[in-house]
Design a protein around this motif. Structure first.
Motif, PDB file in Angstrom:
ATOM      1  N   LEU B 315       0.879  -1.176   0.000  1.00  0.00           N
ATOM      2  CA  LEU B 315       0.000   0.000   0.000  1.00  0.00           C
ATOM      3  C   LEU B 315       0.913   1.222   0.000  1.00  0.00           C
ATOM      4  O   LEU B 315       1.620   1.466   0.973  1.00  0.00           O
ATOM      5  CB  LEU B 315      -0.888  -0.023   1.250  1.00  0.00           C
ATOM      6  CG  LEU B 315      -1.781  -1.266   1.354  1.00  0.00           C
ATOM      7  CD1 LEU B 315      -2.315  -1.432   2.775  1.00  0.00           C
ATOM      8  CD2 LEU B 315      -2.936  -1.166   0.370  1.00  0.00           C
ATOM      9  N   LEU B 316       0.908   1.978  -1.113  1.00  0.00           N
ATOM     10  CA  LEU B 316       1.953   2.982  -1.306  1.00  0.00           C
ATOM     11  C   LEU B 316       1.413   4.358  -1.678  1.00  0.00           C
ATOM     12  O   LEU B 316       0.432   4.481  -2.414  1.00  0.00           O
ATOM     13  CB  LEU B 316       2.888   2.518  -2.440  1.00  0.00           C
ATOM     14  CG  LEU B 316       3.462   1.103  -2.294  1.00  0.00           C
ATOM     15  CD1 LEU B 316       4.139   0.678  -3.591  1.00  0.00           C
ATOM     16  CD2 LEU B 316       4.442   1.036  -1.134  1.00  0.00           C
ATOM     17  N   ASP B 317       2.086   5.375  -1.191  1.00  0.00           N
ATOM     18  CA  ASP B 317       1.901   6.731  -1.701  1.00  0.00           C
ATOM     19  C   ASP B 317       3.037   6.962  -2.709  1.00  0.00           C
ATOM     20  O   ASP B 317       3.863   6.062  -2.945  1.00  0.00           O
ATOM     21  CB  ASP B 317       1.937   7.749  -0.549  1.00  0.00           C
ATOM     22  CG  ASP B 317       3.278   7.777   0.150  1.00  0.00           C
ATOM     23  OD1 ASP B 317       3.922   6.719   0.249  1.00  0.00           O
ATOM     24  OD2 ASP B 317       3.712   8.854   0.591  1.00  0.00           O
ATOM     25  N   THR B 318       3.110   8.154  -3.283  1.00  0.00           N
ATOM     26  CA  THR B 318       4.095   8.396  -4.344  1.00  0.00           C
ATOM     27  C   THR B 318       5.530   8.253  -3.841  1.00  0.00           C
ATOM     28  O   THR B 318       6.359   7.588  -4.461  1.00  0.00           O
ATOM     29  CB  THR B 318       3.879   9.799  -4.944  1.00  0.00           C
ATOM     30  OG1 THR B 318       2.577   9.812  -5.529  1.00  0.00           O
ATOM     31  CG2 THR B 318       4.910  10.127  -6.012  1.00  0.00           C
ATOM     32  N   TYR B 319       5.815   8.852  -2.683  1.00  0.00           N
ATOM     33  CA  TYR B 319       7.192   8.835  -2.182  1.00  0.00           C
ATOM     34  C   TYR B 319       7.640   7.425  -1.799  1.00  0.00           C
ATOM     35  O   TYR B 319       8.696   6.961  -2.222  1.00  0.00           O
ATOM     36  CB  TYR B 319       7.334   9.789  -0.990  1.00  0.00           C
ATOM     37  CG  TYR B 319       8.742   9.825  -0.437  1.00  0.00           C
ATOM     38  CD1 TYR B 319       9.765  10.453  -1.143  1.00  0.00           C
ATOM     39  CD2 TYR B 319       9.051   9.222   0.779  1.00  0.00           C
ATOM     40  CE1 TYR B 319      11.062  10.477  -0.650  1.00  0.00           C
ATOM     41  CE2 TYR B 319      10.345   9.241   1.281  1.00  0.00           C
ATOM     42  CZ  TYR B 319      11.350   9.869   0.565  1.00  0.00           C
ATOM     43  OH  TYR B 319      12.629   9.888   1.039  1.00  0.00           O
TER      44      TYR B 319
END
Lengths: 476, 445
Positions: B315-319
């Motif tokens: 589960l990822l955000d951009t950074y």
């Protein structure tokens, strides 16, 4: 800066204007009413992977207006501090409280504290930013130099200042300026594919230099590294009921969970606490005296006045095993016919206050800590903890050890992996059989949650031996 | 209006040296009523707003937020953020998502209940009062109450970037909670039940919430400790949901790139029994966790996190995605201090067995209905929490249990899942059916 001046300069809300809002909308119609103004600045700096990569600053401000009649509280808050908004909030708050007949009693002005527990020349929020960043980089270098197994260092420095001002329908006002800071070091150590985490920190209502004094930052860093590396060789914790020795300081979270929450006035006024109706009864071994003291200089849990304007105090909760006091805000004190104890606290203007702890600790006893450990045939010695939780109605509480050791034949043995301790609040302190002379307060890291509201608190404990605590390990 | 304000702030941040920037504005109005023993106890009216700004100066970043939207305050916000960014370290991976990947048309996920909010305070108070009355009427042993609460909230979320992108959506939330106290023979037990929904009409009835809360408190009366043993443990849907949430925490980007997750380097590997499939679906119309776009303006999707025991996605955000050499999974969430990761509607997919069948399959074991404490390490997966529930004897719930812990390791527990119930109800943002774990250590006396 004086809180009164601050709000009158910034928002053109003078004490007489506030008094007019309270007067027209609320006075005479309710038992108690107040306006709470708050301005808060937070700063967070985070170092990871060797660099300070995240920095943030947050400003929040707002006003809460409260009106109370008997058991009813009407509360309205707005984050736009202006006269029309305060007037509207006062009307909303009154609409509810109004429907109960006022009992006619008026909140009497509390005395003003003569001391300032945390007057600082340079508050931590105003300290030099480059010095703060430099400290975090030194923490990183120190941790990596301390042990080659350190694979990650996360260091955070949080600083805050809250300015608050309270005007009551009874005509008195009170204000406070509260600095707060905390340095936290988290380290991950890695060896042969196994990773473990160690964490340590501290702070209080102190200036930034506190972390530099006596090389505190170095000690915090060293402790985090030591904990992470130690856990790499920890064995599974035992499961079952056994003798437990708690080390001094932060393990005082036991008191916070086991008895503290259960002695908050709201739960007892409602009769839903496992300690309800037990004033004057024996609830602990006679070796045990527990105090909640909001007046300790520079402590994280300390306050000059609580969030209703009542000066904080030193409140004895348990004296030589006998339950002798609850912690009260104004509402619950009035309804129980008791005195407010300076424990009315709130997370921010967005919430009405309720009874909360400040710094809660057990008084020192007579025993040498080494003798206490030596007295244990087989058991657990726990010196550091993560969080805890309590069901105040059944009285059952848990708290999780982050550093603990087996004790065999009076000697400290192998470190064990995190184990949760579980017990019953009204019973656990009756099983305290030894109390050390080494009372220590925690380093200033505690945050307590209740009904979705978080407030900073302190705890403290001397070394204690408890006969029969359930340890939630994996080893049968 | 929120979008214009944000775009203006972002433009001014650019003038003060920000190479790029994004902003997030949350505006909320809420009402809460607490009724206790038939009397109104607390009524709260709230009005909140918070504007958060993230700036990139060169390759360094910083964030600031404020609840004061006056021009002077916003000017200070921009100064705070840009000056902080000048002292933080350069990071080549820092930056906004590629503008071409931002959401185009914002879908209507049916998150608003305009007419649901059209109620007088008296009507809202009456809902809480009915729930508490229902609880108190169930049994004479329901002797006290911590009260019942009704909450309604209306929120607007607006996101904008310095490239001129802006999007917003609204959402309603309604919640009803009852907390009665049961007592008998000097023992007191309380429990809670709740219902929460985007539409007021979809809340469980006050009677049902109150009655369920009362039955939950009553079934705890007479609870005792059991002997320490290694036995099968059956988690009810509420407690099983906390296990699902723990998997998501360990699968979240920031925990992974910091090396503080037991799921590190496990992508594509088997991490659980084949019975375990965990899906995060933020696109479900009317869902409590649904949202059209994440905290970085990327469209929210349906994503399998664990598929038949295999870790299919982080589960990822951009950074965190760039740190791990992957693409964002559009799970960015705005927290006070910047951007984090959050799930939307997360659920363990249901299996075939009824909860009764799962309990019946246990000769001697523990049925868990509440967990307390924080004894979960996401670094190692080590797990030890306080638990409340019922002892299972010969396939039947025999007597209530308290003051015990259950302990193991999350990876082992996931591997040992040998039963998943058919009773999934999406009643919260994280949901699960009943789950059976073949064995864990229950510590008691």
């Amino acid at each position: 800066m004086l809180p009164e001046r601050f709000f009158s300069d910034r928002f053109a809300l003078s004490p007489s204007l506030l008094d007019r809002v309270l007067g027209t909308a609320l006075r005479g119609r309710v038992d108690d009413a107040d306006i709470y103004l708050e301005y808060r600045v937070n700063e967070e700096l985070l170092l990871e992977e060797g660099a300070v990569k995240k920095a943030s600053r947050h400003v929040s401000q707002g006003a809460g207006v409260r009106a109370q009649s008997q058991t009813r509280t009407g509360y309205a808050h707005t984050d736009e501090i202006s006269l029309p908004n305060l007037e509207e909030a006062a009307r909303s708050a009154r609409a509810i409280a109004d429907r109960a007949a006022a009992s006619g009693s008026v909140a009497v002005a509390p005395g003003r504290p003569s001391r300032d527990l945390y007057a600082l020349d340079v508050p931590p929020i105003a300290a030099d930013l480059t010095a703060k960043l430099d400290l975090l980089r030194r923490v990183d270098a120190e941790a990596r130099a301390a042990d080659p197994r350190v694979s990650q260092v996360i260091a955070t420095l949080a600083s805050e200042e809250v300015i608050l001002y309270i005007a009551t329908a009874a005509g008195w006002t009170a204000g406070d300026v509260r600095p707060l800071t905390r340095l936290n070091v988290t380290v991950i150590a890695e060896e042969g594919g196994t990773r473990e985490l160690g964490t340590y920190g501290g702070g209080g209502r102190v200036p930034f230099d506190y972390f530099l004094d006596a090389d505190r930052w170095r000690r915090f860093t060293g402790e985090a590294v030591r904990q992470a590396v130690l856990k790499l060789r920890a064995v599974g914790a035992p499961a079952g009921t056994m003798t437990v020795v708690l080390g001094p300081g932060w393990p005082g979270i036991l008191l916070h969970e086991a008895v503290g929450h259960g002695l908050e006035g709201d739960f007892n006024r409602k009769g839903v606490s496992a300690f309800s109706g037990r004033l004057g009864q024996k609830v602990a071994s006679e070796l045990v005296s527990v105090v909640d003291d909001g007046t300790l200089p520079n402590r994280r849990g300390s306050l000059n006045i609580d969030d209703e304007g009542t000066p904080t105090g030193r409140n004895v909760l348990i004296e030589q095993g006998v339950l002798c006091g609850y912690m009260q805000d104004r509402l619950n004190a009035r309804l129980m016919g008791m005195s407010a104890t300076g424990n009315g606290r709130r997370e921010s203007f967005a919430y009405p206050p309720m009874p909360r702890m400040t710094n809660t600790f057990m008084m020192a006893g007579q025993d040498a800590p080494e003798d206490i450990i030596r007295s244990v045939k087989r058991g657990l010695y726990a010196v550091a903890f993560g969080g805890g939780q309590v069901d105040i109605t059944s009285g059952k509480f848990v708290f999780s050890a982050s550093e603990a050791y087996l004790v065999e034949d009076g000697r400290i043995g192998a470190p064990v992996k995190g184990a949760t301790l579980i017990g019953s609040g009204p019973e656990v302190l009756t099983r305290v059989s030894r109390v050390g002379h080494d009372l220590k307060l925690d380093e200033g890291i505690g945050t307590c949650g209740k009904d979705g509201q978080s407030v900073p608190v302190g705890v403290g404990l001397p070394t204690v031996r408890i006969d029969g605590v359930t340890v939630g390990g994996t080893q049968l | 209006m929120g979008a214009d304000l944000l775009l203006d702030v972002l433009k001014r941040a650019g003038a003060k040296g920000a190479r790029e920037a994004d902003g997030y504005l949350v505006e909320e109005r809420s009402f809460s009523a607490v009724v206790r023993l038939g009397q109104v106890e607390t009524v709260t009216h709230s009005q909140d707003q918070r504007l958060s700004l993230r700036v990139f100066v060169g390759r360094a970043t910083a964030a600031a937020s404020t609840s004061d939207l006056s021009r002077e305050s916003l000017e200070r916000l921009i100064d705070d953020a840009t000056s902080l960014a000048r002292v933080t370290a350069e990071d080549p991976l820092a930056g906004l998502p590629d503008p071409a990947t931002l959401i185009g048309t914002v879908p209507d996920l049916d998150l608003v209940d305009r007419r649901g909010h059209d109620q007088t305070p008296e009507e809202k108070i009456a809902i809480a009062r009915r729930a508490e009355e229902a609880a108190l009427a169930v049994d004479p042993r329901i002797t006290n109450s911590e009260g019942a609460e009704f909450v309604d909230r209306r929120s607007t979320y607006t996101y904008a970037t310095s490239h001129g992108f802006s999007a917003s959506y609204e959402a309603s939330t309604f919640a009803l909670t009852a907390t009665p106290v049961a007592s008998a023979n000097g023992e007191m037990q309380r429990d809670t039940w709740y219902s929460t929904a985007r539409k007021r009409a979809r809340l469980d009835s006050p009677d049902e919430v109150g009655r369920t809360a009362a039955h939950r408190a009553l079934r705890r009366l007479g609870a005792r400790q059991v002997k320490t043993a290694e036995v099968p443990v059956v988690f009810d849907p509420e407690t099983a949901a906390s296990l699902v949430g723990a998997v998501a925490s360990a699968a979240s980007g920031p925990a992974l790139y910091r090396g503080s997750s037991f799921l590190l380097n496990r992508l594509g590997q088997r991490v659980a029994s084949p019975m375990v499939t965990i899906v995060d679906d933020g696109t479900r119309p009317g869902g409590l966790g649904s949202k059209p776009f994440d905290g970085e303006g990327l469209s929210v999707e349906r994503r399998t996190v664990v598929g038949a025991g295999t870790l299919d996605s982080y589960l990822l955000d951009t950074y965190s995605a760039r740190k791990l050499g992957l693409a964002s999974t559009h799970h960015a969430s705005r927290t006070g201090s910047g951007v984090g990761v959050a799930t939307t509607n997360l659920a363990l997919r249901p299996g075939d067995a009824s909860p009764a069948e799962l309990i019946r399959s246990v000769r001697s074991g523990f049925y868990v209905t509440e967990l307390i404490g924080f004894g979960v390490s996401f670094v190692t997966g080590d797990y030890s929490r306080g638990a409340v529930g019922s002892w299972i004897e010969n396939g039947e719930l025999a007597y209530p249990v308290e003051e015990v812990t259950i302990a193991g390791n999350l990876l082992e527990m996931l591997d040992r899942v040998d039963g998943v119930g058919n009773d999934l109800v999406l009643r919260d943002v994280t949901s699960s059916p009943t789950v059976k774990v073949a064995r864990m250590v229950v510590a008691g006396h």
